[in-house]
Write a protein that holds these residues in place. Structure first.
Motif, mmCIF file in Angstrom:
data_model
loop_
_atom_site.group_PDB
_atom_site.id
_atom_site.type_symbol
_atom_site.label_atom_id
_atom_site.label_comp_id
_atom_site.label_asym_id
_atom_site.label_seq_id
_atom_site.Cartn_x
_atom_site.Cartn_y
_atom_site.Cartn_z
ATOM 1 N N VAL A 125 0.689 -0.963 -0.007
ATOM 2 C CA VAL A 125 -0.114 -0.145 -0.088
ATOM 3 C C VAL A 125 0.367 1.601 -0.245
ATOM 4 O O VAL A 125 2.080 1.197 0.443
ATOM 5 N N PRO A 126 0.636 2.211 -0.747
ATOM 6 C CA PRO A 126 1.079 3.746 -0.726
ATOM 7 C C PRO A 126 1.620 4.324 0.926
ATOM 8 O O PRO A 126 0.640 3.880 1.876
ATOM 9 N N ILE A 127 2.406 4.666 1.124
ATOM 10 C CA ILE A 127 3.033 4.790 2.770
ATOM 11 C C ILE A 127 2.111 5.935 2.858
ATOM 12 O O ILE A 127 2.037 5.941 4.060
ATOM 13 N N LYS A 128 1.761 7.309 2.206
ATOM 14 C CA LYS A 128 0.989 7.751 2.862
ATOM 15 C C LYS A 128 -0.728 7.393 3.510
ATOM 16 O O LYS A 128 -0.503 7.209 5.206
ATOM 17 N N ASN A 157 -4.475 13.353 8.134
ATOM 18 C CA ASN A 157 -4.189 13.773 6.796
ATOM 19 C C ASN A 157 -2.571 15.100 6.759
ATOM 20 O O ASN A 157 -1.619 15.553 5.497
ATOM 21 N N ILE A 158 -3.196 15.510 7.154
ATOM 22 C CA ILE A 158 -2.494 17.020 7.428
ATOM 23 C C ILE A 158 -0.754 16.600 7.374
ATOM 24 O O ILE A 158 -0.111 17.431 7.012
ATOM 25 N N TYR A 159 -1.247 15.821 8.588
ATOM 26 C CA TYR A 159 0.891 15.470 9.536
ATOM 27 C C TYR A 159 1.378 14.622 8.190
ATOM 28 O O TYR A 159 2.072 14.600 8.856
ATOM 29 N N ALA A 160 -0.016 13.332 7.419
ATOM 30 C CA ALA A 160 0.937 12.659 6.971
ATOM 31 C C ALA A 160 1.700 13.692 5.768
ATOM 32 O O ALA A 160 3.024 12.885 5.322
ATOM 33 N N ASN A 161 1.105 14.491 5.412
ATOM 34 C CA ASN A 161 1.637 15.135 4.143
ATOM 35 C C ASN A 161 3.157 15.201 4.736
ATOM 36 O O ASN A 161 4.630 15.697 3.883
ATOM 37 N N GLU A 162 3.461 16.282 5.385
ATOM 38 C CA GLU A 162 4.151 17.332 6.457
ATOM 39 C C GLU A 162 5.004 16.336 6.551
ATOM 40 O O GLU A 162 6.229 16.946 6.435
ATOM 41 N N ALA A 163 4.949 15.075 7.497
ATOM 42 C CA ALA A 163 6.320 14.475 7.985
ATOM 43 C C ALA A 163 6.641 14.123 6.215
ATOM 44 O O ALA A 163 7.894 13.768 6.214
ATOM 45 N N LEU A 164 5.822 13.151 5.249
ATOM 46 C CA LEU A 164 6.722 12.679 4.572
ATOM 47 C C LEU A 164 7.356 13.734 3.870
ATOM 48 O O LEU A 164 8.408 13.620 3.194
ATOM 49 N N PHE A 165 7.256 15.005 3.169
ATOM 50 C CA PHE A 165 7.635 16.106 2.361
ATOM 51 C C PHE A 165 8.999 16.016 3.263
ATOM 52 O O PHE A 165 9.938 16.237 2.742
ATOM 53 N N LEU A 166 8.879 15.939 4.520
ATOM 54 C CA LEU A 166 9.960 16.403 5.612
ATOM 55 C C LEU A 166 10.817 15.262 5.790
ATOM 56 O O LEU A 166 12.460 15.602 5.545
ATOM 57 N N ALA A 167 10.591 13.982 5.457
ATOM 58 C CA ALA A 167 11.530 12.976 4.879
ATOM 59 C C ALA A 167 12.015 12.365 3.983
ATOM 60 O O ALA A 167 12.272 11.735 3.236
ATOM 61 N N SER A 196 -7.233 7.304 -1.585
ATOM 62 C CA SER A 196 -8.087 6.831 -0.247
ATOM 63 C C SER A 196 -9.017 9.003 -0.699
ATOM 64 O O SER A 196 -9.532 8.540 1.099
ATOM 65 N N ASN A 197 -9.267 9.126 -1.014
ATOM 66 C CA ASN A 197 -10.360 10.270 -1.523
ATOM 67 C C ASN A 197 -9.571 11.615 -0.628
ATOM 68 O O ASN A 197 -10.062 12.722 0.067
ATOM 69 N N ARG A 198 -8.897 11.816 -0.165
ATOM 70 C CA ARG A 198 -7.458 12.468 0.429
ATOM 71 C C ARG A 198 -6.443 12.919 -0.526
ATOM 72 O O ARG A 198 -6.428 12.844 -1.054
#
Length: 270
Positions: free
Chosen positions: A152-155, A169-179, A257-259
């Motif tokens: 499955v996709p990491i997010k 959703n917000i923090y998954a976006n931000e954390a993956l960017f920073l990582a 997933s609709n996000r």
């Protein structure tokens, strides 16, 4: 915002109800996501010992058990004076001897008020949840081990409450960017080293969000019970089509997933 708002809610209501005695229980509409138990009058005379949180569930701890509160999709909790008039969709009150009322308003009735005798999770609502991200249970190697052979996709993986709770959703976006990880990268393809760095970043992002949310705690004693969304410095979320703050590349967006998943094609790699 996921569990961040629930943690801010926990912090907001705790000073007003901990060590205070319940003097009255009012159920105006028992038909929430699950029926409100009809024996909650047994709380009268008991003191709240602590207010805990597990994922999006708030747990008011008494000597004899725990009262679980869930706000669903539209619910709010207010700490108000007992003289404040009842509004539409005010379904449940805990009235305290000091004159304070903890009031649940839930227009869509997707929330919950449940009782766990002796703190035992008889419905299994909490037992299948993953660890809280700001605890030691969410440590290095945890994500790597959970992700083995996962396609499955990491997010999507990060937002699964059975893996870890509270990474909305917000923090998954931000954390993956920073990582530096693409949200579409397969969970099972990411190295142990990158997962360990992602773990540290998730902790940092969530801790910062909760700290910023502290400025809105007073809102839980106001009329609408909604904490103001605290000012945040977001790198990618909500910024599709804008320039990356790091490299100036145009940020792209995909739906998962609709996000919304927003990412930088230069800074984030498989």
């Amino acid at each position: 915002m996921g569990c961040i708002c629930d943690e801010v809610c926990r912090l907001g209501i705790s000073p007003h109800i901990i060590n205070n005695e319940v003097s009255k229980v009012v159920v105006r509409n028992a038909k929430l996501r699950w029926p409100i138990p009809d024996d909650l009058q047994k709380l009268i005379g008991l003191n709240v010992k602590s207010v805990d949180r597990r994922a999006k569930y708030l747990l008011l701890r008494f000597d004899t058990g725990s009262l679980l509160l869930h706000l669903g999709m539209s619910g709010t909790l207010r700490v108000i004076d007992k003289e404040v008039p009842v509004a539409k969709h005010d379904h449940f009150d805990l009235v305290f001897a000091n004159g304070v009322v903890l009031r649940l308003n839930d227009p869509r009735r997707f929330g919950a008020v449940l009782w766990f005798d002796e703190h035992y999770d008889s419905q299994g609502l909490l037992s299948k949840l993953g660890p809280e991200p700001l605890t030691d249970d969410f440590g290095h190697d945890y994500l790597f081990n959970k992700a083995k052979k996962r396609k499955v996709p990491i997010k999507t993986f990060l937002m699964n409450n059975h893996v870890v709770v509270g990474v909305g959703n917000i923090y998954a976006n931000e954390a993956l960017f920073l990582a530096g990880i693409l949200p579409t990268a397969l969970a099972g393809s990411i190295s142990r080293q990158r997962y360990n760095r992602l773990t540290d970043i998730i902790k940092q992002v969530l801790a910062a969000a909760i700290e910023q949310g502290g400025t809105t705690l007073k809102d839980f004693t106001q009329a609408d019970g909604r904490p103001g969304y605290f000012a945040q410095s977001l790198f990618v979320y909500g910024r599709a089509g804008e320039a990356c703050l790091t490299c100036k590349e145009t940020l792209l967006e995909v739906r998962q997933s609709n996000r919304s998943s927003v990412y930088c094609p230069n800074c984030q790699q498989d």
